[in-house]
Scaffold this motif. Structure first.
Motif, PDB file in Angstrom:
ATOM      1  N   LEU A 131      63.938  53.239   2.452  1.00  0.00           N
ATOM      2  CA  LEU A 131      65.108  53.915   1.892  1.00  0.00           C
ATOM      3  C   LEU A 131      64.851  54.483   0.490  1.00  0.00           C
ATOM      4  N   ILE A 132      64.055  53.787  -0.320  1.00  0.00           N
ATOM      5  CA  ILE A 132      63.923  54.214  -1.723  1.00  0.00           C
ATOM      6  C   ILE A 132      62.552  54.809  -2.046  1.00  0.00           C
ATOM      7  N   SER A 133      61.703  55.013  -1.024  1.00  0.00           N
ATOM      8  CA  SER A 133      60.353  55.505  -1.298  1.00  0.00           C
ATOM      9  C   SER A 133      60.344  56.894  -1.933  1.00  0.00           C
ATOM     10  N   LEU A 151      55.033  60.560   1.512  1.00  0.00           N
ATOM     11  CA  LEU A 151      56.219  59.954   2.114  1.00  0.00           C
ATOM     12  C   LEU A 151      55.948  59.503   3.553  1.00  0.00           C
ATOM     13  N   LEU A 152      55.238  60.328   4.310  1.00  0.00           N
ATOM     14  CA  LEU A 152      54.892  59.951   5.680  1.00  0.00           C
ATOM     15  C   LEU A 152      54.085  58.655   5.698  1.00  0.00           C
ATOM     16  N   TYR A 153      53.074  58.607   4.852  1.00  0.00           N
ATOM     17  CA  TYR A 153      52.181  57.444   4.834  1.00  0.00           C
ATOM     18  C   TYR A 153      52.929  56.180   4.433  1.00  0.00           C
ATOM     19  N   ILE A 154      53.696  56.244   3.337  1.00  0.00           N
ATOM     20  CA  ILE A 154      54.312  55.031   2.794  1.00  0.00           C
ATOM     21  C   ILE A 154      55.424  54.512   3.703  1.00  0.00           C
ATOM     22  N   ARG A 155      56.157  55.404   4.369  1.00  0.00           N
ATOM     23  CA  ARG A 155      57.242  54.950   5.228  1.00  0.00           C
ATOM     24  C   ARG A 155      56.710  54.253   6.490  1.00  0.00           C
ATOM     25  N   ILE A 156      55.631  54.757   7.055  1.00  0.00           N
ATOM     26  CA  ILE A 156      55.022  54.079   8.202  1.00  0.00           C
ATOM     27  C   ILE A 156      54.478  52.728   7.777  1.00  0.00           C
ATOM     28  N   TYR A 157      53.881  52.688   6.592  1.00  0.00           N
ATOM     29  CA  TYR A 157      53.342  51.421   6.072  1.00  0.00           C
ATOM     30  C   TYR A 157      54.460  50.393   5.904  1.00  0.00           C
ATOM     31  N   PHE A 158      55.579  50.814   5.324  1.00  0.00           N
ATOM     32  CA  PHE A 158      56.707  49.905   5.126  1.00  0.00           C
ATOM     33  C   PHE A 158      57.277  49.406   6.456  1.00  0.00           C
ATOM     34  N   VAL A 212      46.333  57.610  10.008  1.00  0.00           N
ATOM     35  CA  VAL A 212      45.726  56.479   9.307  1.00  0.00           C
ATOM     36  C   VAL A 212      46.768  55.399   9.010  1.00  0.00           C
ATOM     37  N   ALA A 213      48.011  55.809   8.781  1.00  0.00           N
ATOM     38  CA  ALA A 213      49.073  54.818   8.563  1.00  0.00           C
ATOM     39  C   ALA A 213      49.361  54.042   9.836  1.00  0.00           C
ATOM     40  N   LEU A 214      49.398  54.736  10.972  1.00  0.00           N
ATOM     41  CA  LEU A 214      49.620  54.058  12.253  1.00  0.00           C
ATOM     42  C   LEU A 214      48.483  53.088  12.564  1.00  0.00           C
ATOM     43  N   ALA A 215      47.254  53.492  12.267  1.00  0.00           N
ATOM     44  CA  ALA A 215      46.098  52.631  12.518  1.00  0.00           C
ATOM     45  C   ALA A 215      46.197  51.341  11.712  1.00  0.00           C
TER      46      ALA A 215
END
Length: 466
Positions: A131-133, A151-158, A212-215
């Motif tokens: 929500l706050i990324s 944003l794509l990377y960090i949200r998948i990571y979270f 890479v985030a999904l991996a």
């Protein structure tokens, strides 16, 4: 020998394969045996992010933009990871103390409370992070050209934080009995899968930072499943049964009492790093890329001091529970020696071969030159940060949870903020910015050491009356 005696001895032998006797015998060898797999485990965990950056930087069509996008999220991601891993220290301390005091029922209660709490904590932090990324990355001054990718990377990571939390809390239980080998093996398996999936998602599926985030998230699911599986198969007091999941209020209070200050303390370092990242962003995309690569390498070096700190906490907790107070003085001395040796083992090669290591991440010569500046200030003197973590770990193990957090707040966070707005404000260069690290490490380590010598007798007297 009758059958009952033989079975008991076989059970003891199987248990001994994974446990370390921390309350008797020489310390150096046992601490190295405990710390080295823990350090390798931390290195493997970092491979997740390093593999993301290397694959994105070398094989993504966006190249420098992709590696900058991932790098610009590191400070925020490390902040959240610090909270999770720090809170898992509460599990480590509470379970280790009960094992030292030989209280199997309390051990079992602590394990089930910890695993349940880990899932709730991971879900809450993950949702909050999603929500706050965006406002956080914008506030940090992330360049517009890399913001969508970041944003794509960090949200998948979270989204994967619940399984990351589950792995760390489960590993905290295993560390409490002295088992750092199995978490290392499990993470090695997950790390290999992560690299394979990175290459597949980016090169074959052309998914860039999303791939890479999904991996990373999928590989973390594997490591979490393996750790929980080992607890389910255990026959000792730390056995985990999904049917017994739940929260025991008194136990959770103890875990939070230790874990939250530890998490906040670790997060304070990451918070100061966010401020430094904001300062680095002012130098442009090339410097951001070089800093991101050097930060990844420096984080590998940091595993030595972090691992020794965890070892110091576990050894101190067990001896504190067993009321072997004089042995804890030796735990501190041994921790300082171990962290110095391991930090130099990683820091010296990283500094000497810095150009070659940075070349793995990027071929941009400007980024490499910028990264070399950071490595000079971060990798070679990192053993000072190890001293800080070792003393802090022993303090936490003998019952002081809040004080180390306060000392770190002043030494690691506030002093760096002051440095940024005073010294760096006048001398706006990368070397001056990075010099804030060894300076604050030294001051904070000295403050922790002073607190230990002033307060250890009081802690031992309190435990002696129980």
């Amino acid at each position: 020998m009758d059958l009952k005696t033989k079975n008991a001895e076989n059970k003891k032998a199987r248990t001994g394969m994974h446990e370390i006797d921390m309350t008797n015998g020489p310390l150096f060898g046992k601490m190295m045996l405990f710390t080295f797999p823990l350090m390798i485990t931390a290195l493997l965990q970092l491979i997740f992010n390093a593999a993301d950056m290397i694959v994105a930087g070398r094989y993504s069509p966006n190249g420098a933009a992709s590696i900058s996008a991932i790098g610009s999220t590191l400070a925020v991601i490390n902040l959240v990871i610090a909270l999770v891993t720090g809170c898992s220290v509460g599990t480590n301390v509470v379970v280790a103390e009960h094992i030292g005091a030989q209280k199997p029922k309390q051990v079992s209660r602590s394990v089930h409370t910890s695993i349940t709490f880990s899932l709730l904590l991971g879900a809450a932090l993950g949702l909050l992070g999603i929500l706050i990324s965006r406002p956080i990355l914008v506030k940090m001054g992330t360049p517009e050209e890399v913001l969508p990718l970041a944003l794509l990377y960090i949200r998948i990571y979270f989204a994967g934080l619940p399984v990351l939390s589950l792995y760390n809390f489960g590993s905290g239980v295993l560390r409490a009995i002295g088992d750092t080998r199995r978490p290392m093996i499990y993470l090695l398996i997950a790390g290999i899968l992560n690299v394979i999936m990175n290459l597949f998602f980016v090169i074959v599926m052309n998914l860039d930072v999303t791939g890479v985030a999904l991996a990373t998230t999928l590989s973390q699911c594997v490591s979490a499943a393996l750790v929980i599986g080992s607890l389910i198969r255990a026959k000792e007091s730390y056995h985990f049964s999904p049917r017994q999941m739940g929260i025991d209020a008194f136990t959770l209070k103890k875990i939070i009492h230790v874990g939250v200050p530890a998490g906040l303390q670790t997060a304070l370092f990451s918070l100061s790093n966010i401020l430094i990242q904001s300062s680095i962003n002012s130098f442009g995309v090339t410097v951001i890329a070089g800093n991101s690569a050097a930060q990844s390498i420096g984080t590998f070096v940091n595993t030595a001091s972090q691992s020794t700190g965890h070892a110091a906490t576990t050894f101190a907790s067990q001896n504190y529970g067993a009321k072997k107070f004089d042995r804890n003085n030796r735990v501190l001395a041994t921790s300082l020696v171990v962290t110095t040796l391991l930090s130099l083992l990683l820091g010296v090669p990283a500094t000497v071969f810095g150009r070659q290591f940075l070349g793995i991440y990027t071929t941009d010569q400007g980024a490499i030159e910028a990264g070399l500046v950071r490595m000079l200030f971060m990798c070679l003197p990192h053993f000072i940060g190890g001293w800080m973590n070792a003393v802090c770990g022993v303090m936490r193990g003998i019952g002081y949870e809040v004080l180390p957090m306060i000392v770190s707040l002043v030494g690691a966070c506030l002093l760096r903020i002051v440095w940024i707005y005073t010294v760096f404000g006048v001398f706006h260069t990368l070397p001056v910015l990075y010099a804030s690290y060894p300076v604050t490490w030294s001051l904070t380590a000295a403050a922790h050491l002073l607190c230990f010598f002033l307060l250890r007798k009081r802690a031992y007297a309190v435990r002696g009356r129980r």
